[in-house]
Structure formats: C-alpha cells, structure tokens
Design an enzyme around this catalytic site. Structure first.
Site, PDB file in Angstrom:
ATOM      1  N   CYS A 141      17.838  -8.416 -31.652  1.00 52.40           N
ATOM      2  CA  CYS A 141      19.078  -7.675 -31.421  1.00 52.40           C
ATOM      3  C   CYS A 141      19.733  -7.399 -32.764  1.00 52.40           C
ATOM      4  CB  CYS A 141      19.994  -8.507 -30.510  1.00 52.40           C
ATOM      5  SG  CYS A 141      21.660  -7.846 -30.309  1.00 52.40           S
ATOM      6  N   CYS A 190      23.211  -6.817 -33.050  1.00 50.86           N
ATOM      7  CA  CYS A 190      24.662  -6.988 -32.972  1.00 50.86           C
ATOM      8  C   CYS A 190      25.127  -7.869 -34.133  1.00 50.86           C
ATOM      9  CB  CYS A 190      25.055  -7.589 -31.625  1.00 50.86           C
ATOM     10  SG  CYS A 190      24.777  -9.377 -31.472  1.00 50.86           S
ATOM     11  N   ASP A 236      38.100 -10.407   2.357  1.00 50.96           N
ATOM     12  CA  ASP A 236      37.012 -10.057   3.270  1.00 50.96           C
ATOM     13  C   ASP A 236      36.150 -11.293   3.510  1.00 50.96           C
ATOM     14  OD1 ASP A 236      36.225  -9.916   0.518  1.00 50.96           O
ATOM     15  OD2 ASP A 236      34.338  -9.025   1.156  1.00 50.96           O
ATOM     16  N   ASP A 286      40.466 -10.301  -7.909  1.00 52.50           N
ATOM     17  CA  ASP A 286      39.730 -10.680  -6.709  1.00 52.50           C
ATOM     18  C   ASP A 286      40.656 -11.525  -5.843  1.00 52.50           C
ATOM     19  OD1 ASP A 286      37.727 -10.940  -4.908  1.00 52.50           O
ATOM     20  OD2 ASP A 286      36.439 -12.210  -6.130  1.00 52.50           O
ATOM     21  N   CYS A 318      23.812 -11.478 -34.144  1.00 49.02           N
ATOM     22  CA  CYS A 318      22.379 -11.654 -34.391  1.00 49.02           C
ATOM     23  C   CYS A 318      21.973 -11.265 -35.804  1.00 49.02           C
ATOM     24  CB  CYS A 318      21.580 -10.853 -33.366  1.00 49.02           C
ATOM     25  SG  CYS A 318      21.816 -11.454 -31.673  1.00 49.02           S
ATOM     26  N   ALA A 365      28.731  -9.650  -1.391  1.00 51.28           N
ATOM     27  CA  ALA A 365      27.705 -10.628  -1.025  1.00 51.28           C
ATOM     28  C   ALA A 365      26.305 -10.225  -1.482  1.00 51.28           C
ATOM     29  CB  ALA A 365      27.726 -10.881   0.481  1.00 51.28           C
TER      30      ALA A 365
END
Length: 490
Positions: A278, A280, A127, A92, A283, A195
């Site tokens: 969850c 994963c 920008d 960025d 978890c 934005a």
C-alpha cells in the site's frame, strides 16, 4: 424522498448526491459512514473529516441514550459538538443491540425523539433484524412488526431530520422485495438493508447479492440504499454495482484492534506481512516490523488509519469507475481476490436483466476480461436488440470474416455479443476489446445470439461462418443454419 439525486449510472451503480438538510451538507455517493463509538474513538471524528475527507459518519443513539456518562452531555451540547464533527451524522437506533442481545428498552418513538433532540441528521427507527436462514414464519412475523414500526416512525415529528426505513426479510427474496416496496410506501428517506452482516461475516457473497437484488427490485430508484454493516473495501464494487449507495462499518477500528490489515483483496494479519502492499502515509512511513514493535495503542491507531485510507481509496476508485463506465470491469477484478467474492460476482450476473435497466446504452469501451464478461448486461441488451433490427433478403450470411456478395445481406459476428448489422460495427458495445484467445463462454454467448436471430426470422436461410468455434457453442446454433469454418478449405 426528494433529497437524493442520481447524476450517473453504470450497471445499477449510481453516482449521486444526498442532501442532508439538517446538517446543511450534500454528500456525494457512493460513500462510507465510519462508525464512531462515542466511548472509544480510535480515530477522532475531526480527523476523519480533515485527513480522510469524511462527509458523513454514523454513531449509535441507543448507546448515548443509555449512557450515564454521555446522555446529559449530548443533550446539552448536541451530537455535533460532542463528537467534534461538522458533517452529517446518522444515528442507529439500537437494532444491532437487539440482534446481539435479544432485547432493548426503548421504543421507536422514544428513540426517534431522542435522536432529533440531540441533533442527529439522519435517524433510524427500531426495526427487528431478522437473521439469515430463519424459518419463513418467523421472518414474516418480524417483517410485519418492522413495517408497523416504520409506519409509526413516519408519523413522528422529526423536523428536518431525515429518517431511514430499514428493509428486512432474512434470506427470502420475495419477502425482501415486498418489504422494500412497503418501506418506500412510508415516504421515509433512506433505505438501509438490514441483517446482512452475518452473510458478510460468513463470506456468503452470493446470498448477499441475491438479497440486495431483491431489495432493489422493491425499492426501484427512489432513494439512497444503505448496506448496513458493510465496511470491507473488497466488496464495495460489487455492492455498488447492485445499487448500494451508502456503506458503514466499524471494521477499520475493530480490525486494527486485532492487528488485521485491510486490502481490496481481503484481510492480512500484521505479523504475516514482510512488506506493505500500500502507498498510504502509514505504509510508506513504516514497515510491518516497525508497527509490530510498537505498543498496542499506537499500533492500533496507525492500523486504523491505514484501514481508513484503503477504505476511502476504494470508494474513490468505485466512483471513478462509475464515472468512466467501467464499474463491471472493477467488480470483475475485485472478484479475483477471494473465491466467495467470485461466487458473489456470478450471482450478481444472474441479475443482469435487472442491472441492464439503468446501465447506459453507450460507454467508452467494453473490456472482455473473463468468462464472466459474457454474462454482462451489455451482452443481454445487444441480443434483446435483435428483436428490433430488420433482416433484409432470404439468404443471409453471419460471419466473423468479410462480407460476401453471394448473399442478400451479410452481418458480422462478434463473440460474446453474436450477430450484428455491419453499420453498427463502430457503436458500443461492438467496439469491445476482446482477447485474441477468446474463451468458450464468449463463443457460447455469441451462439445464443445467433439462435435468437434465427428464431426471430424463421423464413430466412442463414449461413454462419465461424472462426473455429468449440462444439459446445455450435451445439447452440439451430439445426437449419449452414455452418462453415472461416479457415476451412472448400
């Protein structure tokens, strides 16, 4: 703009491949770009690749450019070595800092040259991020400045580094559409929609859907669309269905720092959880109480890992939904997680004509799962198709029941699609799975289809045999149509 190839569509959602020449990699989209803070790495970039399969990430070149500690090392080592990441890296430009603090001390040319020098694979010009709801004069003036900077960016020699063309325009659909078309005209490579973070922070998903749809009208199908700052998994499906290919966010780390736990339905506070919903590794290996008892750094890292697992898991779910042709069913499901997300889904369906342009004409199945299903692109396409279907004879039966030899021709009727020739009964989407207890929206959509057919053939006499349609649906049927209830006694 030759670096992106679409392999498959569903609605406006796309399975694609973004070739990043400078990195020597091809990234499958849709995908997430985890934000990596060069000063604070909650999860190391190498771990993002090895544990989560990250093919691409994003970091802030403006921070590196202005850092006394990192500027010289990144110039000497290069960005990939500094971060320890072999995949593609997008940078960025500092526009986020411009939006937050009102000023930055670098030009588009300077920051692009710096991004190229440190080895960025996808660079971003400076920008002006115009926030939502500003007056039109400000939005127009800032858009003009952004476009001038994009045109200048296109003249900077960046070698193999791809360059993005951010699309601004605040919450004015016409400005967004024009800005998108102007961005395409620069010949740049990736199209971030800028934005929009304030809209997401305020749960204004309906406004977000309108903004994205407007941008897509201007962009067409030329390149990858990047929804800047979108990192919550609850909205990936909706954004993908609108045509977004890339998402980025530091949410996985920022939320973890505040003990917030991401799910595809929303966000939970760790201390309010008794169980983890969850599967994963984080978890399954820990309970909420165990995480809560850890020191802050250990807890933050584990929560960030969970947040990443959920994030990448949802990206895979979205990809499979596009592959299977049921992305809209996934959007419908995710919309039930929050009332504002449901508003976003309904706003998305306001653009069904736009979604229909790339939606495949045939899929495996259409599942009617809510009243919103009656507004999907497939319903619009079927009713548009009525203009091309011939009607034979002067007396035509439209029925949810069986054919009748008393009429010159008998058509079937299926809510929410409406009337169809019998020979199309086994074609998509008329093979739809619909509930036995059909809702009012489906009947009303079918009645709209009946009206469309009748108005196309004013010299034909139609009879509609319906299965106890509500008055709101029957009111949509033209007056000249004879109405009979399927179960009424003669």
């Amino acid at each position: 703009m030759t670096n992106f190839e679409v392999r498959q569509y569903d609605a406006a959602g796309r399975l694609g491949e973004l070739t990043v020449p400078r990195a020597g990699v091809t990234v499958e989209t849709p995908t997430i770009l985890p934000v990596v803070n060069p000063h604070v790495q909650t999860v190391a970039p190498a771990t993002l690749a090895s544990e989560f399969g990250a093919e691409i990430l994003i970091t802030n070149s403006y921070i590196l450019h202005g850092s006394d500690d990192l500027r010289e090392p990144v110039l000497e080592q290069g960005l990939h070595d500094l971060l320890g990441f072999d995949g593609a890296i997008m940078t960025d430009s500092g526009s986020f800092q411009l939006a937050e603090y009102g000023d930055i001390d670098v030009t588009t040319e300077e920051i692009l040259e710096f991004q190229h020098e440190i080895g960025s694979d996808i660079g971003t010009p400076v920008d002006i991020p115009t926030p939502p709801d500003v007056d039109r004069e400000r939005a127009t003036e800032e858009l003009k400045t952004t476009q001038e900077r994009l045109e200048h960016a296109a003249t900077v020699d960046t070698g193999e580094m791809l360059v993005s063309a951010p699309v601004q325009g605040a919450t004015y659909p016409d400005l967004r559409e024009r800005a998108a078309a102007d961005a395409v005209s620069t010949g740049l490579d990736v199209f971030p929609l800028g934005a929009v973070v304030p809209l997401m922070n305020e749960y204004r998903y309906a406004d977000l859907a309108d903004v994205v749809a407007a941008c897509k009208r201007g962009l067409g199908e030329v390149g990858p669309v990047h929804l800047f700052g979108a990192g919550h998994p609850m909205m990936f499906a909706m954004a993908a269905a609108l045509g977004c290919d890339l998402f980025d966010s530091a949410a996985y780390a920022l939320y973890a720092r505040d003990d917030r736990y991401l799910t595809v339905q929303g966000t939970e506070l760790l201390d309010e959880l008794s169980y983890f919903p969850c599967h994963c590794p984080v978890c399954t290996d820990h309970t909420p109480a165990e995480l809560d008892a850890m020191d802050a750094d250990a807890r933050e890292e584990l929560l960030a890992r969970h947040n990443l697992h959920v994030t990448y898991g949802e990206i895979r779910t979205v990809k499979q939904a596009i592959r299977s042709g049921n992305l809209m069913e996934l959007v419908d499901s995710r919309a039930r997680g929050h009332p504002e997300m449901l508003d976003g889904y309904r706003a998305l369906l306001d653009h069904s004509e736009q979604l229909e342009r790339t939606d495949p004409v045939s899929k495996d199945a259409f599942f009617y799962t809510s009243t919103e299903s009656a507004r999907r692109p497939e319903v619009r396409r079927h009713q548009d198709r009525l203009e091309r279907l011939p009607v034979e004879g002067e007396e035509v039966l439209l029925t949810e029941g069986s054919s009748s030899a008393q009429y010159d021709e008998s058509w079937g009727v299926l809510p929410p699609f409406g009337p169809y020739p019998r020979e199309l009964a086994d074609t998509y989407p008329l093979t739809a799975e619909t509930p036995d207890r059909t809702d009012r929206a489906a009947y009303e959509a079918a009645a709209t289809g009946v009206r469309r057919l009748v108005e196309l053939h004013p010299d034909v006499s139609f009879t509609l045999v319906h299965d106890d349609w509500p008055a709101t649906a029957l009111d949509r049927v033209p007056e000249g149509v004879r109405l009979r209830d399927l179960h009424a006694r003669d």
